[in-house]
Design a protein around this motif. Structure first.
Motif, PDB file in Angstrom:
ATOM      1  N   GLY A 246       0.802  -1.218   0.000  1.00 20.28           N
ATOM      2  CA  GLY A 246       0.000   0.000   0.000  1.00 20.28           C
ATOM      3  C   GLY A 246       0.836   1.269   0.000  1.00 20.28           C
ATOM      4  O   GLY A 246       0.310   2.367   0.118  1.00 20.28           O
ATOM      5  N   GLN A 247       2.154   1.127  -0.116  1.00 23.29           N
ATOM      6  CA  GLN A 247       3.044   2.294  -0.127  1.00 23.29           C
ATOM      7  C   GLN A 247       3.138   2.883  -1.530  1.00 23.29           C
ATOM      8  O   GLN A 247       3.201   2.137  -2.513  1.00 23.29           O
ATOM      9  N   LYS A 248       3.166   4.212  -1.598  1.00 26.16           N
ATOM     10  CA  LYS A 248       3.393   4.863  -2.876  1.00 26.16           C
ATOM     11  C   LYS A 248       4.852   4.634  -3.278  1.00 26.16           C
ATOM     12  O   LYS A 248       5.747   4.832  -2.468  1.00 26.16           O
ATOM     13  N   VAL A 249       5.077   4.178  -4.521  1.00 26.68           N
ATOM     14  CA  VAL A 249       6.454   3.904  -4.941  1.00 26.68           C
ATOM     15  C   VAL A 249       6.730   4.514  -6.311  1.00 26.68           C
ATOM     16  O   VAL A 249       5.815   4.756  -7.096  1.00 26.68           O
ATOM     17  N   ARG A 250       8.004   4.756  -6.557  1.00 30.48           N
ATOM     18  CA  ARG A 250       8.456   5.156  -7.889  1.00 30.48           C
ATOM     19  C   ARG A 250       8.267   3.960  -8.806  1.00 30.48           C
ATOM     20  O   ARG A 250       8.657   2.842  -8.480  1.00 30.48           O
ATOM     21  N   PHE A 251       7.681   4.184  -9.964  1.00 33.32           N
ATOM     22  CA  PHE A 251       7.409   3.078 -10.873  1.00 33.32           C
ATOM     23  C   PHE A 251       8.683   2.601 -11.560  1.00 33.32           C
ATOM     24  O   PHE A 251       8.845   1.433 -11.867  1.00 33.32           O
ATOM     25  N   GLY A 252       9.595   3.517 -11.808  1.00 32.98           N
ATOM     26  CA  GLY A 252      10.780   3.160 -12.590  1.00 32.98           C
ATOM     27  C   GLY A 252      10.491   3.373 -14.061  1.00 32.98           C
ATOM     28  O   GLY A 252       9.381   3.753 -14.433  1.00 32.98           O
ATOM     29  N   SER A 253      11.474   3.148 -14.894  1.00 32.20           N
ATOM     30  CA  SER A 253      11.294   3.495 -16.307  1.00 32.20           C
ATOM     31  C   SER A 253      10.594   2.383 -17.078  1.00 32.20           C
ATOM     32  O   SER A 253      10.678   1.213 -16.727  1.00 32.20           O
ATOM     33  N   ILE A 254       9.876   2.779 -18.135  1.00 35.99           N
ATOM     34  CA  ILE A 254       9.226   1.837 -19.056  1.00 35.99           C
ATOM     35  C   ILE A 254      10.208   1.449 -20.156  1.00 35.99           C
ATOM     36  O   ILE A 254      10.161   0.370 -20.718  1.00 35.99           O
ATOM     37  N   GLY A 255      11.075   2.403 -20.477  1.00 38.47           N
ATOM     38  CA  GLY A 255      12.018   2.166 -21.554  1.00 38.47           C
ATOM     39  C   GLY A 255      13.056   3.255 -21.542  1.00 38.47           C
ATOM     40  O   GLY A 255      12.942   4.230 -20.802  1.00 38.47           O
ATOM     41  N   SER A 256      14.078   3.077 -22.359  1.00 41.47           N
ATOM     42  CA  SER A 256      15.151   4.057 -22.369  1.00 41.47           C
ATOM     43  C   SER A 256      15.990   3.880 -23.618  1.00 41.47           C
ATOM     44  O   SER A 256      15.817   2.933 -24.366  1.00 41.47           O
ATOM     45  N   GLY A 257      16.905   4.800 -23.795  1.00 41.30           N
ATOM     46  CA  GLY A 257      17.761   4.700 -24.964  1.00 41.30           C
ATOM     47  C   GLY A 257      18.744   5.833 -25.005  1.00 41.30           C
ATOM     48  O   GLY A 257      18.911   6.570 -24.025  1.00 41.30           O
TER      49      GLY A 257
END
Lengths: 495, 495
Positions: free
Chosen positions: B327-338
């Motif tokens: 139930g903690q709010k978290v950073r999702f992290g990246s979907i993609g990169s380049g």
């Protein structure tokens, strides 16, 4: 930046590992097409997709590869940080057995499963023989019924046809290991003598390659091959050898006739009788599923190399004569195969979990399509927007965006070369047409479309048909505002 | 057969290797959907498919994983028979560099390539962190132009949206490594001092996780984390640290405003100027391609971990707040990169081969779809034909064949259980309906269709709507000859 200056003359050599393959767009499109069509058939038959990971623990995977001479070879294995050995899967069946055993209690049974993916074999690579290749499998776990075997055979045939191999160009040959075991028992061979039994199976498996004479030697004292290597034989007596050879030659033109013939040559044992009854039930179900004698036949000579089969075994064979690079007629080999493996899940659970399935080789299917003249036509490349004016690149990008918005594959040339090289680039990309807009054209609000397919055709033909040429101009000027419509129009005429 | 009797109590444990995953039909359908949609975008933009094998020679692959603390780790490697070390690819970019170097002379350049497939990381697994996962990449090799970078960014955004993540729910953050390098040169740091330079890059890369306070420590003397481990800092002076932090905080609400702000904080060096000019060209091209400020922004805090980047770098971020299991709010992290990696091909050839590209993580995309409420609805199972009469199985098989002929997924129950268990089976298979034919029905030439979806709905609803119920009967009897039409009709009403 720092790396640039650190570059040394000791550069790595850019090469693909031996036995592995880069696959380009044309091959991948053909593969994707075959895989999708095969999976569609499997799903239509009620098989649900399940992908297991590339790696399994080595003990869970087991050793079932046919290569008996090198029992520890055949797989790519490595030790994990925690000391456990992991292997890349060598087929899709052994990992399925692990999955089923792991989830047995919660699994809806019979469990029908399909999958497509790469498998790895740590073998000596050769022509057309790779160490990574794709398989498409369908398996039914939890049904002891011969109807499940028949379903695998019928579905395999349907999948082969969906992939594009026409009826009449292939046949699924079916046998049952219980027949040969029954015959061996009848002859008086102890089936618990694993080495002798496997020796007979392996000898029969080589019938295609060595002919009856070679198999006769392997069933008896042994055989010396061309290179002088001697393979020890199974040590059967001459009358026993004759009985085995008569059995392998019992195939007739229909399943019913072969069944009749088999009851003559298998001898009377409970095991042989079971084998024949299972084949009879398979025949009845194949009939109900509309599978003709041109799609599936019984062939006692089929045994299949994998050790884990316990009952019916099948092998799909291409019937079209194939020619190798040297112009020699060669055996094509199988497109796919399968069978019943009732003991594979038992390795984990100690209880039988009956299972049967079919596996198609993707590159084998593609080779079969090529051999039967069913290859796909070549892919068209994207529309290429030529960069005539370096300062107008934003405008070229906008054009590409408009074309993509209409579903037309398009790209702007982003190299640094001039017009001539750009046209050559577009040609090599198999682009159907290019868009040109110089500063004068831009001032006039027009663009030029150049039909590259037509250009190639004209260059190829010695006589150019003037009338046809004028009907389909190689190059037209259109208002910039009509770019998308004009490109659609030219593409329609190209095809 | 022999194996059955050889089974020992020392059975292998059925388990998946740690950090690896079995994926079932629902997940695979969602993955297949995302991969196909992303590849369609890439192909629409003129990128052609190329698949390299799983393995590369270790020297060809190089070591570019971000984990500096364990430079020899991160890959799965094994020694081949001939003594050469091979590694499973850890991304799709390093193998592309090998392919391009290998085929340089024959390759049409710029070479636009796309691919989707698994990559392997020999890392410590954790929640949502696997050692095998899929990436979808598109790369353009042979173009030094900033327009190629802009194209990668725009195409990445288009692919993310095609996969189902709505505009406004994500943003592609863009920066340029030349900016930070320019700033370091301006401050007076020797860029050839690789350790110091990478120390700064790695410190800035942790801004998201540690905040400016943590980064300040890492840029200075160092930082002790919660577990007490001390990470040595880059050793910058206080004024230098302030300048780096001011630089990382220079993001504004539009690309143009950020560009203005950057020219204030980067300092005047040729490298910094180059970085700003490249971002300006990227901005112009993004505009031409219709990429809004809600799709791509400049963010100087982006550096990306991989060492091989040499210029523009990008990272797609999910903007929707996400909540973890607790139930903690978290950073999702990246979907993609380049980003741009002009030196990767040079490792082999000794000459620069400019390249840029974008990579999307398939499981990251699926997680983003789940987080934004865009999950797919659940898959329907096949029609199940119940086996009421063991002797009539051929007839049941025929029914299944007829349904499949009409494109309806269908299967006959091939287990050994009775009616009640079969209905439970069909329910767990998420079958929409079952077909029943007992001996009496067969004598009357009829079959019964039972609507399982409706049954489930009725069971769930407390108030049953009688009118609706009679409109859509849970069970109907139809002539056997009308089986296919009646099933089609019931399926249409189910949906």
């Amino acid at each position: 930046m720092t790396k640039a200056k650190n570059a040394t003359p000791n550069r790595p050599l850019a090469r693909v590992p031996r036995g592995f393959l880069d696959r380009r767009a044309q091959t991948l499109a053909a593969e994707r097409d075959v895989v999708e069509k095969v999976l569609q058939v499997y799903e239509l038959w009620g098989y649900e997709r399940l992908d297991t990971p590339s790696f399994e623990y080595a003990d869970a995977l087991g050793k079932f590869l046919p290569d008996q001479d090198r029992p520890n070879e055949g797989v790519f294995a490595l030790e994990d940080d925690d000391g456990q050995w992991m292997s890349l899967r060598y087929d899709l069946t052994a990992p399925l057995a692990r999955f089923v055993a792991q989830h047995w209690d919660g699994l809806t049974k019979p469990f029908r499963r399909c999958a497509a993916g790469p498998v790895w074999r740590n073998e000596k690579p050769g022509p057309g023989r790779y160490r990574e290749f794709w398989q498409c499998d369908a398996d039914c776990v939890g049904s002891p019924r011969a109807e499940a075997d028949a379903e695998a055979i019928a579905m395999g045939a349907a999948a082969i046809e969906a992939a594009g191999v026409q009826r009449g160009h292939y046949v699924v040959n079916v046998s049952n290991r219980k027949l040969l075991d029954g015959l061996l028992a009848h002859i008086g061979i102890d089936l618990e003598d694993t080495q002798k039994r496997l020796g007979v199976l392996r000898a029969v498996d080589k019938l295609d390659r060595l002919g009856p004479e070679g198999v006769e030697l392997l069933l008896g004292h042994g055989r010396k091959d061309e290179s002088g290597d001697f393979t020890k034989g199974a040590g059967l007596s001459s009358p026993a050898i004759a009985q085995v050879l008569a059995f392998t030659a019992a195939q007739k033109t229909t399943r019913a006739l072969t069944l009749d013939a088999l009851s003559q040559v298998v001898g009377v044992t409970p095991l042989g009788q079971e084998g024949i009854e299972e084949l009879a039930a398979i025949d009845a179900t194949l009939k109900a599923l509309g599978v003709g004698e041109d799609q599936a036949l019984f062939d006692p000579a089929i045994v299949r190399g994998l050790e884990y089969y316990t009952g019916p075994v099948f092998e799909a064979e291409l019937l079209v004569p194939t020619i190798d690079d040297k112009g020699q007629k060669v055996r094509f080999g199988s497109i796919g195969s399968g069978g019943r493996y009732d003991d594979l899940v038992m390795r984990f659970r100690g209880e039988r979990a009956p299972a049967t399935g079919f596996s198609l080789g993707v590159s084998r299917l593609l080779a079969a399509l090529a051999a039967t003249g069913q290859e796909r036509t070549s892919l068209a490349g994207p529309v290429v927007i030529i960069v005539l004016d370096q300062n107008a690149i934003a405008g070229y990008m906008r054009m590409a965006g408009e074309l993509r918005g209409a579903g037309i594959a398009a790209e702007v040339y982003l190299g640094t070369s001039g017009l001539k090289a750009q046209l050559k680039y577009a040609d090599r990309r198999q682009s159907p047409l290019v868009v040109l807009e110089g500063s004068e054209e831009r001032a006039n609000g027009v663009v030029t479309l150049k039909d590259l397919n037509l250009g190639a055709q004209l260059a190829q033909s010695i006589e150019t048909n003037q009338a046809w040429r004028s009907e389909r101009p190689a190059q037209i000027e259109v208002p910039r505002a009509n770019l998308v419509i004009a490109v659609q129009d030219m593409l329609a005429r190209c095809r």
